[in-house]
Design a protein around this motif. Structure first.
Motif, short mmCIF file in Angstrom:
data_model
loop_
_atom_site.label_atom_id
_atom_site.label_comp_id
_atom_site.label_asym_id
_atom_site.label_seq_id
_atom_site.Cartn_x
_atom_site.Cartn_y
_atom_site.Cartn_z
N GLY A 193 0.81 -1.21 0.00
CA GLY A 193 0.00 0.00 0.00
C GLY A 193 0.84 1.26 0.00
N GLU A 194 0.31 2.28 -0.67
CA GLU A 194 0.92 3.60 -0.72
C GLU A 194 -0.14 4.63 -0.39
N PRO A 195 0.23 5.75 0.20
CA PRO A 195 -0.77 6.78 0.49
C PRO A 195 -1.47 7.25 -0.80
N ASP A 196 -2.76 7.44 -0.69
CA ASP A 196 -3.55 7.93 -1.83
C ASP A 196 -3.10 9.35 -2.15
N PRO A 197 -2.69 9.64 -3.40
CA PRO A 197 -2.22 10.99 -3.73
C PRO A 197 -3.31 12.06 -3.62
N VAL A 198 -4.58 11.65 -3.72
CA VAL A 198 -5.70 12.58 -3.62
C VAL A 198 -6.13 12.76 -2.18
N ASP A 199 -6.20 11.67 -1.43
CA ASP A 199 -6.64 11.69 -0.04
C ASP A 199 -5.63 10.89 0.79
N GLY A 200 -4.70 11.58 1.37
CA GLY A 200 -3.61 10.95 2.12
C GLY A 200 -4.06 10.11 3.30
N ARG A 201 -5.33 10.24 3.70
CA ARG A 201 -5.85 9.43 4.81
C ARG A 201 -6.08 7.99 4.37
N GLN A 202 -6.18 7.77 3.08
CA GLN A 202 -6.46 6.42 2.56
C GLN A 202 -5.18 5.83 1.96
N THR A 203 -5.20 4.51 1.82
CA THR A 203 -4.08 3.79 1.24
C THR A 203 -4.54 3.14 -0.06
N VAL A 204 -3.75 3.30 -1.09
CA VAL A 204 -4.03 2.65 -2.36
C VAL A 204 -3.23 1.35 -2.40
N LEU A 205 -3.95 0.25 -2.59
CA LEU A 205 -3.34 -1.08 -2.57
C LEU A 205 -3.05 -1.56 -3.98
N SER A 206 -1.96 -2.29 -4.11
CA SER A 206 -1.63 -2.90 -5.40
C SER A 206 -0.91 -4.21 -5.16
N LEU A 207 -0.83 -5.01 -6.21
CA LEU A 207 -0.15 -6.29 -6.12
C LEU A 207 1.36 -6.05 -6.08
#
Length: 154
Positions: A92-106
């Motif tokens: 996971g990496e911080p969401d560039p739009v909403d830093g409170r969320q995490t963007v998950l990837s494989l």
């Protein structure tokens, strides 16, 4: 193969279509189970496998988006994702739009495992086709595959 028997209304075509529908459902399930046996991503649950498939097909996503796609509570999805992170399959990496969320990837390791997994299933199927079907039967199978493709493209 389905037999052409008359149904209560005397309509062979309806009876044949009903018979084929039942046979295809059963055979599809058997094929899916057999392919699953050839695949080995470890002891992943159905939910974990679904998340990996979603991330592979749809790209990076948040826990909230994954939960919505699977129709589960974000808390439940959070548990699923946490286990995938622990296994090194998702990062996971911080969401560039909403830093409170995490963007998950494989992870790269997960992508490699998915690719190997897919190759193992296709190899089993290739070997089974070559070993069990004569060339003329393989051509008939190709026709059947095209018909199934048409059914699924509706």
């Amino acid at each position: 193969m389905a037999s052409r028997t008359k149904d209560a209304n005397g309509d062979d075509d309806i009876a044949l279509a009903l018979s084929l529908a039942g046979e295809l459902r059963v055979l599809g399930g058997k094929l899916k189970r057999r392919m699953r046996e050839e695949a080995n991503l470890g002891d992943l649950t159905f939910s974990q496998t679904r998340v990996l498939i979603l991330l592979e097909r749809e790209g990076p996503a948040t826990v909230t988006a994954l939960a919505r796609a699977e129709g589960v509570r974000p808390q439940s999805m959070g548990e699923t994702v946490a286990s995938l992170k622990t296994a090194g399959l998702v990062s996971g990496e911080p969401d560039p739009v909403d830093g409170r969320q995490t963007v998950l990837s494989l992870t790269a390791a997960c992508r490699k495992a998915l690719k190997a997994n897919r190759a193992a299933r296709e190899d089993w199927l290739f070997r089974a086709i070559r070993a069990k079907l004569a060339p003329a039967e393989q051509k008939k199978l190709a026709t059947g595959v095209e018909l199934i493709r048409r059914l699924l493209d509706t």
